[in-house]
Write a protein that holds these residues in place. Structure first.
Motif, PDB file in Angstrom:
ATOM      1  N   SER B   2      23.038  17.310  27.786  1.00  0.00           N
ATOM      2  CA  SER B   2      21.767  16.743  28.230  1.00  0.00           C
ATOM      3  C   SER B   2      21.388  15.599  27.290  1.00  0.00           C
ATOM      4  N   THR B   3      20.883  14.511  27.850  1.00  0.00           N
ATOM      5  CA  THR B   3      20.371  13.445  26.988  1.00  0.00           C
ATOM      6  C   THR B   3      18.969  13.068  27.446  1.00  0.00           C
ATOM      7  N   ALA B   4      18.141  12.721  26.497  1.00  0.00           N
ATOM      8  CA  ALA B   4      16.791  12.250  26.796  1.00  0.00           C
ATOM      9  C   ALA B   4      16.507  11.087  25.864  1.00  0.00           C
ATOM     10  N   THR B   5      15.843  10.079  26.393  1.00  0.00           N
ATOM     11  CA  THR B   5      15.530   8.916  25.550  1.00  0.00           C
ATOM     12  C   THR B   5      14.029   8.771  25.387  1.00  0.00           C
ATOM     13  N   VAL B  33      21.714  12.254  17.587  1.00  0.00           N
ATOM     14  CA  VAL B  33      20.535  11.392  17.701  1.00  0.00           C
ATOM     15  C   VAL B  33      21.010   9.960  17.494  1.00  0.00           C
ATOM     16  N   ASP B  34      20.675   9.109  18.441  1.00  0.00           N
ATOM     17  CA  ASP B  34      21.063   7.706  18.320  1.00  0.00           C
ATOM     18  C   ASP B  34      19.806   6.844  18.388  1.00  0.00           C
ATOM     19  N   THR B  45      20.766  13.881  22.209  1.00  0.00           N
ATOM     20  CA  THR B  45      21.805  14.591  22.951  1.00  0.00           C
ATOM     21  C   THR B  45      21.807  16.061  22.543  1.00  0.00           C
ATOM     22  N   SER B  46      21.969  16.916  23.558  1.00  0.00           N
ATOM     23  CA  SER B  46      21.951  18.361  23.300  1.00  0.00           C
ATOM     24  C   SER B  46      22.742  19.061  24.392  1.00  0.00           C
ATOM     25  N   ASP B  47      23.112  20.314  24.159  1.00  0.00           N
ATOM     26  CA  ASP B  47      23.840  21.067  25.181  1.00  0.00           C
ATOM     27  C   ASP B  47      22.900  21.401  26.343  1.00  0.00           C
TER      28      ASP B  47
END
Lengths: 69, 69
Positions: B2-5, B33-34, B45-47
């Motif tokens: 999973s990604t979240a911005t 973390v970007d 980013t996470s599972d």
């Protein structure tokens, strides 16, 4: 007691201030470092005058530059 | 995966990026973390999806703010 003031360019935040303060404080003979983020002024206090080259090197080590020649 | 911005305001330098990265990386479940300093974009980013409240709290803990409601 001796004080010298340098103008450091490139500092943008409190972390920058901390980085410069920590590096310059490690220059032999330096007893206090005071940084003004808004102006870039870095005042270095010491018992005897400190080698300007060493102060400039410390600022560069922190990732910034002393303004002027 | 999973990604979240998020958009973080107030970051001005690489030290700020490091501070935000370190805090957000400690949120449970976060694997990466970007941070893009220029835009303020922070991609997490996470599972499994991560609690947005925890991410916001981490950003605030670092001394910054997530833009928006």
């Amino acid at each position: 007691m001796s004080t010298a003031t340098y103008t450091v360019v490139g500092m943008t935040c409190g972390h920058c201030v901390s980085a410069v303060t920590e590096e310059v404080a490690q220059v032999p003979g330096v007893s206090a470092v005071d940084v003004d983020l808004a102006s870039g002024g870095v005042t270095v206090t010491s018992d005897a005058p400190v080698d300007e080259t060493a102060v400039r090197a410390a600022v560069e080590e922190a990732g910034y530059e002393v303004a002027g020649a």
